[in-house]
Motif scaffolding. Structure first.
Motif, mmCIF file in Angstrom:
data_model
loop_
_atom_site.group_PDB
_atom_site.id
_atom_site.type_symbol
_atom_site.label_atom_id
_atom_site.label_comp_id
_atom_site.label_asym_id
_atom_site.label_seq_id
_atom_site.Cartn_x
_atom_site.Cartn_y
_atom_site.Cartn_z
ATOM 1 N N ALA A 1 0.904 -1.277 0.060
ATOM 2 C CA ALA A 1 0.079 0.030 -0.142
ATOM 3 C C ALA A 1 0.831 1.375 0.050
ATOM 4 O O ALA A 1 0.412 2.269 -0.376
ATOM 5 N N THR A 2 1.914 1.213 0.415
ATOM 6 C CA THR A 2 2.755 2.204 0.547
ATOM 7 C C THR A 2 4.005 2.540 -0.506
ATOM 8 O O THR A 2 4.607 3.503 -0.548
ATOM 9 N N MET A 3 3.996 1.593 -1.394
ATOM 10 C CA MET A 3 4.930 1.575 -2.609
ATOM 11 C C MET A 3 4.492 2.587 -3.591
ATOM 12 O O MET A 3 3.249 2.952 -3.427
ATOM 13 N N ASP A 4 5.150 3.059 -4.572
ATOM 14 C CA ASP A 4 4.946 4.192 -5.564
ATOM 15 C C ASP A 4 5.261 3.554 -6.901
ATOM 16 O O ASP A 4 6.120 3.337 -7.553
ATOM 17 N N PRO A 5 3.943 3.170 -7.707
ATOM 18 C CA PRO A 5 2.598 3.345 -7.227
ATOM 19 C C PRO A 5 2.145 2.504 -6.115
ATOM 20 O O PRO A 5 2.784 1.109 -6.127
ATOM 21 N N PRO A 6 1.187 2.428 -5.494
ATOM 22 C CA PRO A 6 0.674 1.295 -4.623
ATOM 23 C C PRO A 6 0.187 0.110 -5.147
ATOM 24 O O PRO A 6 -0.167 0.347 -6.525
ATOM 25 N N MET A 7 0.317 -1.038 -4.676
ATOM 26 C CA MET A 7 -0.183 -2.309 -5.496
ATOM 27 C C MET A 7 -1.346 -2.792 -4.975
ATOM 28 O O MET A 7 -1.559 -2.711 -3.533
ATOM 29 N N THR A 8 -2.198 -3.228 -5.652
ATOM 30 C CA THR A 8 -3.582 -3.522 -5.349
ATOM 31 C C THR A 8 -3.420 -5.166 -5.139
ATOM 32 O O THR A 8 -2.756 -5.914 -5.622
ATOM 33 N N LEU A 9 -3.682 -5.719 -3.707
ATOM 34 C CA LEU A 9 -3.869 -7.247 -3.383
ATOM 35 C C LEU A 9 -4.961 -7.555 -3.438
ATOM 36 O O LEU A 9 -6.051 -7.292 -3.458
ATOM 37 N N LEU A 10 -4.727 -8.943 -4.145
ATOM 38 C CA LEU A 10 -5.701 -9.877 -4.249
ATOM 39 C C LEU A 10 -5.533 -11.328 -3.680
ATOM 40 O O LEU A 10 -4.731 -12.128 -3.989
ATOM 41 N N ASP A 11 -6.085 -11.839 -2.651
ATOM 42 C CA ASP A 11 -5.731 -12.807 -1.825
ATOM 43 C C ASP A 11 -6.491 -14.182 -2.638
ATOM 44 O O ASP A 11 -7.579 -14.167 -3.010
ATOM 45 N N THR A 12 -5.500 -15.238 -2.975
ATOM 46 C CA THR A 12 -6.043 -16.213 -3.639
ATOM 47 C C THR A 12 -6.188 -17.441 -2.645
ATOM 48 O O THR A 12 -6.396 -18.580 -3.237
ATOM 49 N N THR A 13 -5.998 -17.386 -1.437
ATOM 50 C CA THR A 13 -6.221 -18.578 -0.297
ATOM 51 C C THR A 13 -7.514 -19.257 -0.523
ATOM 52 O O THR A 13 -8.585 -18.520 -0.320
ATOM 53 N N GLY A 14 -7.645 -20.372 -0.943
ATOM 54 C CA GLY A 14 -9.005 -21.123 -0.972
ATOM 55 C C GLY A 14 -9.710 -20.791 -2.154
ATOM 56 O O GLY A 14 -11.017 -21.065 -2.056
ATOM 57 N N VAL A 15 -9.262 -19.961 -3.024
ATOM 58 C CA VAL A 15 -10.424 -19.467 -4.180
ATOM 59 C C VAL A 15 -9.931 -20.230 -5.424
ATOM 60 O O VAL A 15 -8.902 -20.471 -5.953
#
Length: 211
Positions: free
Chosen positions: A175-189
């Motif tokens: 979230a603090t990188m430039d630009p920030p990265m969007t996270l997507l959790d793939t656990t159990g998906v």
């Protein structure tokens, strides 16, 4: 179209000389020519989070709108330079993506990369922006996925531990990188559901892509 080769004099530049309004200037003869400056979409994340699976599921589905590529295809000896933090590998990918963009289809690059590895490179100027969607996973699940990979991938205990540390670092700093990265959790998906989520992210981001 190789954007590092002047269309007038044919000389090659080490790095692109990009001026405002998407114009390249030849450092040798001064010739200036316009190019298509599209955004690059990176589907990234630690090994084992599902990037390659998503790439296979989306490559055909999105073929009329995007070019979906697997980053590891260029992970070859000549581009692996530890002294330069694999800079030749990453610069080559940016140059290739920018060349593909001249065909008016944005690239979706699937592979492990974070903004500090792309954003400082001279080739970054060839893109309107770079958007990052980072796949993540529960550490225990991630470790199990890596242990179950084929032997030729060489995922032993120390290497798995290193990847888990890397995954924890991404979770803490995305979230603090430039630009920030969007996270997507793939656990159990299920993989198909993850692919749909990536497609939806691309659809939203592509709304601002030049026609």
């Amino acid at each position: 179209m190789n954007l590092l080769i002047c269309e007038r004099c044919g000389e090659r530049a080490d790095h692109p000389q990009v001026e405002p309004e998407a114009v390249i200037r030849c450092a040798h003869c001064g010739h200036r020519w316009p190019f298509l400056r599209l955004p690059l979409f990176c589907v990234t994340g630690p090994s084992g989070t599902g990037k390659s699976t998503v790439q296979r599921l989306l490559a055909g589905e999105l073929a009329e709108r995007f070019v979906v590529l697997e980053q590891d295809v260029l992970w070859v000896a000549g581009l692996r330079d530890d002294r330069a933090e694999h800079r030749p590998f990453r610069s080559t990918w940016l140059r290739m993506a920018a060349m593909i963009h001249q065909s008016r289809r944005p690239v979706v690059l699937c592979g492990t990369v974070v903004p500090p590895e792309f954003e400082p490179l001279p080739e970054r100027a060839l893109f309107e922006r770079i958007d990052y969607l980072c796949l993540t996973c529960d550490p225990d699940v991630l470790a199990e996925r890596l242990r179950n990979r084929p032997a030729w991938r060489e995922w032993d205990g120390p290497r798995i531990a290193e990847m888990l540390d890397y995954a924890a670092w991404i979770d803490a700093t995305a979230a603090t990188m430039d630009p920030p990265m969007t996270l997507l959790d793939t656990t159990g998906v299920p993989a198909e559901q993850t692919a749909r989520a990536v497609r939806d992210w691309l659809d939203e981001r592509a709304k601002t892509t030049p026609a």
